[in-house]
Write an enzyme that holds these catalytic residues in place. Structure first.
Site, PDB file in Angstrom:
ATOM      1  N   ASP A   1      -2.951  -0.675   7.041  1.00  0.00           N
ATOM      2  CA  ASP A   1      -3.834  -1.043   5.935  1.00  0.00           C
ATOM      3  C   ASP A   1      -3.393  -2.350   5.286  1.00  0.00           C
ATOM      4  OD1 ASP A   1      -5.264   1.211   6.423  1.00  0.00           O
ATOM      5  OD2 ASP A   1      -4.850   2.199   4.522  1.00  0.00           O
TER       6      ASP A   1
ATOM      7  N   ASP B   1       0.851  -1.178   0.000  1.00  0.00           N
ATOM      8  CA  ASP B   1       0.000   0.000   0.000  1.00  0.00           C
ATOM      9  C   ASP B   1       0.892   1.235   0.000  1.00  0.00           C
ATOM     10  OD1 ASP B   1      -2.480   1.424   0.140  1.00  0.00           O
ATOM     11  OD2 ASP B   1      -2.141   1.769   2.269  1.00  0.00           O
TER      12      ASP B   1
ATOM     13  N   GLU C   1      -5.812  18.563   2.948  1.00  0.00           N
ATOM     14  CA  GLU C   1      -6.812  17.517   2.718  1.00  0.00           C
ATOM     15  C   GLU C   1      -6.175  16.134   2.684  1.00  0.00           C
ATOM     16  OE1 GLU C   1      -6.114  19.608  -1.332  1.00  0.00           O
ATOM     17  OE2 GLU C   1      -6.254  20.137   0.804  1.00  0.00           O
TER      18      GLU C   1
ATOM     19  N   HIS D   1      -5.366   6.510   7.435  1.00  0.00           N
ATOM     20  CA  HIS D   1      -4.947   5.537   6.423  1.00  0.00           C
ATOM     21  C   HIS D   1      -3.446   5.281   6.528  1.00  0.00           C
ATOM     22  CE1 HIS D   1      -8.577   5.547   3.525  1.00  0.00           C
ATOM     23  NE2 HIS D   1      -8.950   5.952   4.720  1.00  0.00           N
TER      24      HIS D   1
ATOM     25  N   GLU E   1       0.836   5.720   0.618  1.00  0.00           N
ATOM     26  CA  GLU E   1       0.156   6.971   0.943  1.00  0.00           C
ATOM     27  C   GLU E   1       0.841   8.060   0.136  1.00  0.00           C
ATOM     28  OE1 GLU E   1      -2.577   7.086   2.498  1.00  0.00           O
ATOM     29  OE2 GLU E   1      -2.591   5.124   3.458  1.00  0.00           O
TER      30      GLU E   1
END
Length: 226
Positions: free
Chosen positions: A156, A8, A53, A151, A10
């Site tokens: 994750d 995963d 954000e 997250h 980010e």
């Protein structure tokens, strides 16, 4: 036994073609679809700002990433870890797109899309028309989400490993036949429960218990009454 890598990322945003960068990579090694405990995890200096954000999603700010290695400095370690094995991710095209953009920027070969295994595609095929986010799948399979406040890529990955096990056949995938030394050739069954996976316990109703007892009484010399 088949080796694969579940991973995963980010990022600072949604589009690597508009300058968004990878800030975290986590990858878990699977053998026979079960985690081995070997993992690769790194935070990365994106060499740019981290929009508010994006920080609300993964919890990282620009200050958290200052002084961390740049992607080019960790690329070889990541490629060595994943090797040539299958690469599993949820919404994998997103992660492949970002990693290939970073690899291209570093002058390295891109990941072959033929290695991609997308658990989002698997979930949509199995549960058409239903929510198939990682959170939704964890709730559907009774996988503990209590630690997931943002997250985080490594967490994750651990959750997705449990989801992937369910998508590929459930807990029976953890059963293996092994002949231990000195066992006289007798096979033994083993099961390794992935992190975060909680078994679903079924409690029969009183009516079901009574029906079962009535059925057993009709059997000839039933073992349950021995």
């Amino acid at each position: 036994m088949k080796r694969s890598i579940l991973f995963d990322t980010e990022t600072t945003g949604l589009d690597p073609l508009k300058g968004d960068r990878v800030i975290e990579i986590a990858a878990l090694e699977l053998m026979g679809d079960l985690p081995t405990g070997n993992n690769f995890h790194v935070l990365i200096d994106p060499e740019r700002d981290v929009p508010e954000e994006a920080s609300r999603v993964h919890g990282f700010t620009r200050a958290d990433l200052e002084g961390k290695p740049k992607f080019a400095e960790i690329a070889k370690g990541f490629l060595d870890f994943v090797g040539d094995d299958a690469l599993i991710a949820h919404n994998a095209r997103f992660d492949f797109g970002f990693l290939n953009a970073e690899l291209g920027r570093a002058g390295l070969p891109e990941l072959d899309m033929g290695r991609m295994v997308d658990t989002l595609d698997m979930a949509r095929e199995r549960f058409p028309g239903m929510p198939n986010s990682l959170d939704a799948l964890c709730r559907r399979f009774s996988i503990d989400l209590s630690e997931r406040t943002t997250h985080n890529a490594l967490l994750d990955c651990r959750l997705l490993a449990a989801v992937y096990l369910e998508l590929t056949g459930g807990r029976q995938r953890g059963l293996g036949l092994a002949v231990e030394e000195g066992s006289g050739g007798i096979a033994t069954y083993t099961y390794a429960r992935p992190a975060g996976h909680q078994p679903v316990r079924v409690q029969p109703t009183e009516a079901e218990i009574e029906a079962h007892q009535a059925f057993v009484k009709r059997l000839s010399d039933p073992l349950w009454l021995a």
